[in-house]
Scaffold this active site. Sequence first.
Site, short mmCIF file in Angstrom:
data_model
loop_
_atom_site.label_atom_id
_atom_site.label_comp_id
_atom_site.label_asym_id
_atom_site.label_seq_id
_atom_site.Cartn_x
_atom_site.Cartn_y
_atom_site.Cartn_z
N LYS A 167 -12.95 1.50 16.16
CA LYS A 167 -12.00 0.55 15.99
C LYS A 167 -11.15 0.55 17.33
O LYS A 167 -10.45 -0.43 17.53
CB LYS A 167 -10.82 1.31 14.96
N ASP A 208 -4.22 -6.18 5.25
CA ASP A 208 -5.20 -6.99 5.88
C ASP A 208 -5.23 -8.31 5.51
O ASP A 208 -5.54 -9.38 6.37
CB ASP A 208 -6.78 -6.44 5.87
N ASN A 238 0.92 -1.20 0.04
CA ASN A 238 -0.01 0.07 0.11
C ASN A 238 0.97 1.41 0.00
O ASN A 238 2.15 1.20 0.05
CB ASN A 238 -0.95 -0.07 1.35
N1 CTP Z 1 -2.90 -3.35 12.65
C1 CTP Z 1 -2.24 -4.27 12.98
N2 CTP Z 1 -2.26 -5.33 12.10
C2 CTP Z 1 -3.08 -5.67 11.55
C3 CTP Z 1 -3.80 -4.45 11.10
C4 CTP Z 1 -3.81 -3.31 11.62
O1 CTP Z 1 -1.16 -4.03 13.90
N3 CTP Z 1 -3.01 -6.67 10.96
C5 CTP Z 1 -2.77 -1.81 13.35
C6 CTP Z 1 -2.27 -0.86 12.73
O2 CTP Z 1 -1.05 -0.58 12.91
C7 CTP Z 1 -3.12 0.34 13.33
C8 CTP Z 1 -4.25 -0.10 13.66
O3 CTP Z 1 -4.17 -1.51 13.78
O4 CTP Z 1 -2.43 0.93 14.64
C9 CTP Z 1 -5.45 0.06 12.61
O5 CTP Z 1 -5.11 -0.31 11.58
P1 CTP Z 1 -6.22 -0.15 10.27
O6 CTP Z 1 -5.52 -0.32 8.87
O7 CTP Z 1 -6.77 1.43 10.22
O8 CTP Z 1 -7.34 -0.79 10.60
P2 CTP Z 1 -7.60 -2.37 10.32
O9 CTP Z 1 -7.58 -3.22 11.59
O10 CTP Z 1 -7.08 -2.73 9.00
O11 CTP Z 1 -9.35 -2.16 10.05
P3 CTP Z 1 -9.97 -1.79 8.75
O12 CTP Z 1 -9.16 -2.21 7.57
O13 CTP Z 1 -11.50 -2.49 9.06
O14 CTP Z 1 -10.29 -0.28 8.76
#
Ligand code: CTP
Length: 418
Positions: free
Chosen positions: A358, A294, A225
């Site tokens: 979140k 993700d 990304n």
């Molecule tokens: N994060 C993490 N491990 C993952 C996904 C996210 O540690 N597999 C952490 C990121 O570093 C950040 C927080 O969780 O501090 C939120 O990340 P974000 O990408 O905004 O959220 P997601 O958990 O991916 O949720 P969504 O995709 O539904 O927005």
Amino acid sequence: MTKQANEEVPDAGGDLAGRHIVLGLSGGIACYKAAELCRSLIKQGASVQVVMTEAAEQFITAVTLQALSGRPVYTSQWDSREANNMAHINLSREADAILVAPCSADFMAKLLHGRADDLLSLMCLARPIDKVPLLIAPAMNREMWAHPATQRNMAQLSSDGATILGVGSGFQACGETGDGRMLEPPELLEDIIAFFTPKVLAGQHVLVTAGPTYEAIDPVRGITNLSSGKMGFAVARAAREAGAQVTLVAGPVSLSTPRGVTRIDVKSAQNMLEAVMQQAPAATVFVATAAVADWRPASSAERKIKKDGSGQAPQLAFTENPDILATLAQSPRGLSGALFCVGFAAESHDLKDNAQAKRRRKGVPLLVGNIGPATFGRDDNALLLLDAQGSRELARASKLSLARQLVAEIASRIKRAG
Ligand code: CTP
């Protein structure tokens, strides 16, 4: 002859605004770097008074440093420009710090013995030791640096209260390669800014994740990304400035490591989780800024996937990646507060609601919300801090300035909890 040295305007809001630094140059080829250092200090808002030894004048002229600092340079203890003829007293009394860069092996030995037969050493000895810190940036050949006498002098100077800023390693002007080069001006600048920063995170060990992850499809392709890693690197730098021991687990980014920070490079989300789990037992604060993918391809092909001529795209199956932040926040140390966990939320809309949801889902006491597409790759950002009580905005500013505000926030929360 024209002089255009001061074309860059000093930053009144810079990191050294209001600081007065006496920059001392002793003799060494690294004097050429002192010119750039002088300029960088001024750009960050400091005023700089240059003092040179006779040996330093063999390497660079006082004219250059006068033009860059905008002040006459002092080179002699017999300088009649001072009404009382006591430059060593006057110059040291107005300084917030004396920085000797470069500091030669000979000058270190001189300082160690409290000798005072030239203006710079005289001034260092005459400085009020509790009010005017002495910072030393050594510069010398690798054999001179490694010599027991130099190492002994360095240890003694440090126990006498001086701050030794360390040396760089690499190719030296003498043609040899090793330790002993003077640090580069940007490195010295970072150290000097850190020196003046209040140590609100002293004794803490901060673990930071930063950047994107890369999930391989085959040996030449993958999913990633647009995260640049800048916010996480800024958090790591700000935490180190505040006195923490810092470990930065970074996905694939092209950023240089902040001074004094231990960096572990990783590629995929699973690699990142492994590195984080290894470091977490020693950490007291975890800040997850990484944009972790993700999902990852359920399997990564060992060979490049070739087009088969059918016109059909390959069918890729995906598996969800582990949630690193939630894993740590839900661990016994996360739940007890022994590991203070901070998350980030990159959203595209409804920031407050999405980020608050979140925060609850991940079980973290503090979450930092931002609009992802508006920040990826940029040097500035605007943040929203959310906790169980509500939210607070941090207005648009540089990522470093926001990181410093976040570090101050974390420090005050840890202090309150402790
Ligand atoms: N994060 C993490 N491990 C993952 C996904 C996210 O540690 N597999 C952490 C990121 O570093 C950040 C927080 O969780 O501090 C939120 O990340 P974000 O990408 O905004 O959220 P997601 O958990 O991916 O949720 P969504 O995709 O539904 O927005």
